[in-house]
Each structure stands twice: as C-alpha cells, then as structure tokens.
Scaffold this motif. Structure first.
Motif, short mmCIF file in Angstrom:
data_model
loop_
_atom_site.label_atom_id
_atom_site.label_comp_id
_atom_site.label_asym_id
_atom_site.label_seq_id
_atom_site.Cartn_x
_atom_site.Cartn_y
_atom_site.Cartn_z
N ARG A 271 -55.24 40.26 -52.77
CA ARG A 271 -55.59 41.60 -52.31
C ARG A 271 -55.75 41.63 -50.78
N LEU A 272 -56.54 40.70 -50.23
CA LEU A 272 -56.97 40.83 -48.84
C LEU A 272 -55.98 40.28 -47.82
N ALA A 273 -55.05 39.41 -48.24
CA ALA A 273 -54.03 38.97 -47.27
C ALA A 273 -53.07 40.13 -46.99
N PRO A 274 -52.34 40.63 -48.02
CA PRO A 274 -51.51 41.81 -47.74
C PRO A 274 -52.35 43.04 -47.39
N GLY A 275 -53.56 43.11 -47.98
CA GLY A 275 -54.45 44.23 -47.67
C GLY A 275 -54.83 44.25 -46.20
N GLY A 276 -55.07 43.05 -45.64
CA GLY A 276 -55.37 42.97 -44.21
C GLY A 276 -54.21 43.43 -43.37
N GLY A 277 -52.99 43.11 -43.84
CA GLY A 277 -51.80 43.59 -43.14
C GLY A 277 -51.67 45.09 -43.21
N VAL A 278 -51.90 45.64 -44.41
CA VAL A 278 -51.83 47.09 -44.60
C VAL A 278 -52.87 47.80 -43.73
N LEU A 279 -54.09 47.24 -43.69
CA LEU A 279 -55.15 47.83 -42.87
C LEU A 279 -54.73 47.96 -41.42
N LEU A 280 -54.29 46.84 -40.84
CA LEU A 280 -53.93 46.85 -39.43
C LEU A 280 -52.72 47.74 -39.18
N LEU A 281 -51.75 47.68 -40.09
CA LEU A 281 -50.54 48.50 -39.96
C LEU A 281 -50.90 49.99 -39.94
N VAL A 282 -51.71 50.42 -40.90
CA VAL A 282 -52.07 51.85 -40.99
C VAL A 282 -52.94 52.26 -39.81
N VAL A 283 -53.87 51.38 -39.41
CA VAL A 283 -54.73 51.69 -38.26
C VAL A 283 -53.88 51.91 -37.01
N GLU A 284 -52.99 50.97 -36.72
CA GLU A 284 -52.18 51.08 -35.50
C GLU A 284 -51.22 52.26 -35.58
N PHE A 285 -50.65 52.51 -36.76
CA PHE A 285 -49.76 53.66 -36.95
C PHE A 285 -50.52 54.96 -36.69
N THR A 286 -51.73 55.06 -37.24
CA THR A 286 -52.54 56.27 -37.08
C THR A 286 -52.99 56.45 -35.64
N LEU A 287 -53.40 55.35 -35.00
CA LEU A 287 -53.80 55.43 -33.59
C LEU A 287 -52.64 55.87 -32.71
N ASN A 288 -51.44 55.43 -33.06
CA ASN A 288 -50.26 55.84 -32.29
C ASN A 288 -50.00 57.34 -32.42
N ILE A 289 -50.24 57.87 -33.62
CA ILE A 289 -50.11 59.33 -33.83
C ILE A 289 -51.12 60.07 -32.96
N PHE A 290 -52.37 59.55 -32.93
CA PHE A 290 -53.40 60.17 -32.08
C PHE A 290 -52.99 60.14 -30.61
N ARG A 291 -52.43 59.00 -30.17
CA ARG A 291 -52.02 58.88 -28.77
C ARG A 291 -50.94 59.90 -28.44
N GLN A 292 -49.97 60.03 -29.34
CA GLN A 292 -48.88 60.98 -29.11
C GLN A 292 -49.42 62.42 -29.08
N ALA A 293 -50.39 62.71 -29.95
CA ALA A 293 -50.95 64.06 -30.02
C ALA A 293 -51.78 64.39 -28.78
N LEU A 294 -52.51 63.39 -28.27
CA LEU A 294 -53.39 63.62 -27.12
C LEU A 294 -52.61 63.55 -25.80
N GLY A 295 -51.50 62.81 -25.80
CA GLY A 295 -50.68 62.72 -24.60
C GLY A 295 -51.30 61.83 -23.53
N PRO A 296 -50.71 61.85 -22.31
CA PRO A 296 -51.25 61.04 -21.21
C PRO A 296 -52.70 61.43 -20.95
N PRO A 297 -53.57 60.50 -20.56
CA PRO A 297 -53.30 59.09 -20.23
C PRO A 297 -53.47 58.15 -21.42
N TYR A 298 -53.38 58.67 -22.66
CA TYR A 298 -53.60 57.83 -23.85
C TYR A 298 -52.33 57.13 -24.32
N ILE A 299 -51.15 57.54 -23.81
CA ILE A 299 -49.89 56.91 -24.24
C ILE A 299 -49.20 56.21 -23.08
#
Length: 299
Positions: A271-299
């Motif tokens: 559970r936690l090996a692939p789960g750890g991968g999924v966690l980081l993947l989704v976190v970084e993907f979501t943070l990237n969406i926030f950066r794109q939505a907020l624009g500079p200086p966040y991107i």
C-alpha cells in the motif's frame, strides 16, 4: 513567462494544505483493503496463520467483501487533514529549519529532520481516527460503526481514551515521515533532471515510491505496537501488556521473535510504497495547477 526556480515565490500554506488533502483522499480510496489486511495480521499474536492473499480470501469468504472496507469512514475523514497536515507541516518545518541552520537550500539532513518534525505534528491529528479504525477492523469487533466506538470508548475511559496509543502513533509517524521525505530528497538528486512536466511527475512517482518503501521498512515495528495498544481492551485495575512503545517492542521481540515486529509488512508496503508515489505525484500535480492559476511569481 515563468519565474526562474530560484526566484519563484513559495505557494501559500493553504495551497500545500489543500494539495495534501486531495492526495490523501486519492491514496486511501485506492489502497484501503490492504490496510485492513495489515491490521488483521498485526493483531494476531504468535505465528501468522495467513499470508496476504490468504488473509484476503479468509476475510471475503468468512465475512464478505464489504468487510475489506469496514472502518473506511474514520480514515476517509482523517485522510484529508492528515495528509494535508503532513505536507503543510513539512513545508513549515522545512522553512524553519533552513532559517535556523542558515542553509539557503534543503540538504539531506534537513530533509530528514523536517520529515520527522512533520510526522510528530501529524500524529496529533490522527490518533482518535486511528483508534476507531483499529477497533472496527479487528475480526472480533462488535461495534456497530464509528460513532459506537467513540461512544463506548468515551463512556468507559473518558475523552482521553480516544488518545490511547498517542506515544506509539507519534513514533510511527516520526520515523515514517523522516524516511519518506529524506528518501525523496536523495532520490530526486540521483534521478536525471526532468525537462518536461511529464518527466517531473515521473520523477516524483519514483521518488515517492522509494520513500514509501523505506519509510515503511523503518516504521513497521512501531505500527505493530500501535495496533496492539489500540486494539486491546482496557480492564480496570490491570496494567496493559502493551503500554509504552519501546518496552512493547522488547516484549514482542522476546515473546514472538523479530519477525513479529514486521507482521503486516507485505500488505503495508504494497500500500505505502506505491501509495507514497501516488501521494507525491498528486501533491505536485495539484501544486502545479495552483501555480498556473495564481501566475507569476508562483510559476
């Protein structure tokens, strides 16, 4: 035009909190049945009777498929604040430790210390939910549901009864997060530099999976102790067999052998090996969406 990484402004706390919450719910919905099997194996004393597949078959045959999702409500309610706290606390402590140490960039030692501090912080959020989940996942459980567990525990032991296993939970999260975030830092530094968003997400998946594997290998003995403490019923006037973490580790080692400290390791790491991968993947993907939505200086 993107801001250079060195000049990019860190996202606000609420963005890290929300990304962690989304990632946590995604992970728990995907991997929960493995958590039920893991808990069953950890609550067994003596030699484990069934392996992972055997435990799955036994639960489904004797108790029905739905039993694999028994106790899902507490961790589902817990997962958003738990994972949100994990990543937000890691971001918070990372900034504090870098300021205290005078470092301009994250280092391996700081990544480990930051992860450990984030884990200790996270543990205060999760204990009551973990207690309810363990009580419901136990094969001998007669509780009708989450609120029945809360009601009976409070009635018999008071409000503090919901925090049984607090110390063991703290150590479990302390060591898992230290291993997880420490490994993510190291693995990212070893992987080829990604030039595209897809490449960065793949690196995050690999780093998170390795981090989840190492964190699980380090913290499983503490998880076994936590399950034993929270799964036991308190008897007035009787000192519990499993009370404090490190003495309990010694007791299990002495009475059942070293392998007992890794009961439930296979379903846990599945559970936690692939789960750890999924966690980081989704976190970084979501943070990237926030950066794109907020624009500079966040991107």
């Amino acid at each position: 035009m993107s801001t250079p990484p060195a000049e990019r402004k860190p996202l606000p706390f609420i963005a890290n909190f929300a990304a962690g919450a989304i990632a946590g719910i995604s992970e728990i919905l995907t991997f929960y049945p493995l958590d039920v099997v893991k808990t069953r194996m950890q609550l067994e004393t003596g030699k484990t009777k069934h392996g992972v597949l055997g435990s799955f078959k036994t639960i489904v045959k004797e108790e029905g498929f739905g039993r694999l999702y028994r106790g899902l409500v507490p961790p589902l309610l817990m997962e958003a604040p738990k994972r949100a706290t994990k990543f937000a606390a890691n971001d918070f402590w990372g900034k504090r430790f870098m300021a205290l140490s005078g470092e301009k960039k994250m280092t391996q030692n700081l990544a480990i210390a930051t992860g450990c501090a984030a884990g200790a912080t996270e543990s205060f959020v999760v204990v009551p939910f973990e207690l309810v989940k363990i009580k419901l996942q136990d094969k001998s459980s007669t509780f009708k549901g989450p609120m029945d567990v809360v009601s009976q525990v409070v009635k018999k032991e008071g409000l503090l009864g919901l925090y049984a296993g607090m110390e063991a939970t703290m150590w479990r999260h302390f060591w898992w997060n230290g291993g997880y975030f420490g490994c993510i830092f190291q693995v990212r530094s070893l992987l080829p530099k990604a030039e595209t968003n897809k490449g960065r997400l793949m690196n995050d998946l690999i780093a998170g999976t390795v981090g989840g594997l190492v964190g699980t290998a380090i913290n499983t003995p503490f998880d076994v102790v936590k399950s034993r403490i929270q799964g036991a019923s308190k008897v007035p006037g009787v000192v519990p067999k499993y009370n404090w973490t490190y003495p309990a580790l010694v007791t299990i080692f002495r009475e059942e052998g070293p392998a007992a400290l890794y009961k439930g390791f296979v379903p846990k790491v599945l559970r936690l090996a692939p789960g750890g991968g999924v966690l980081l993947l989704v976190v970084e993907f979501t943070l990237n969406i926030f950066r794109q939505a907020l624009g500079p200086p966040y991107i």
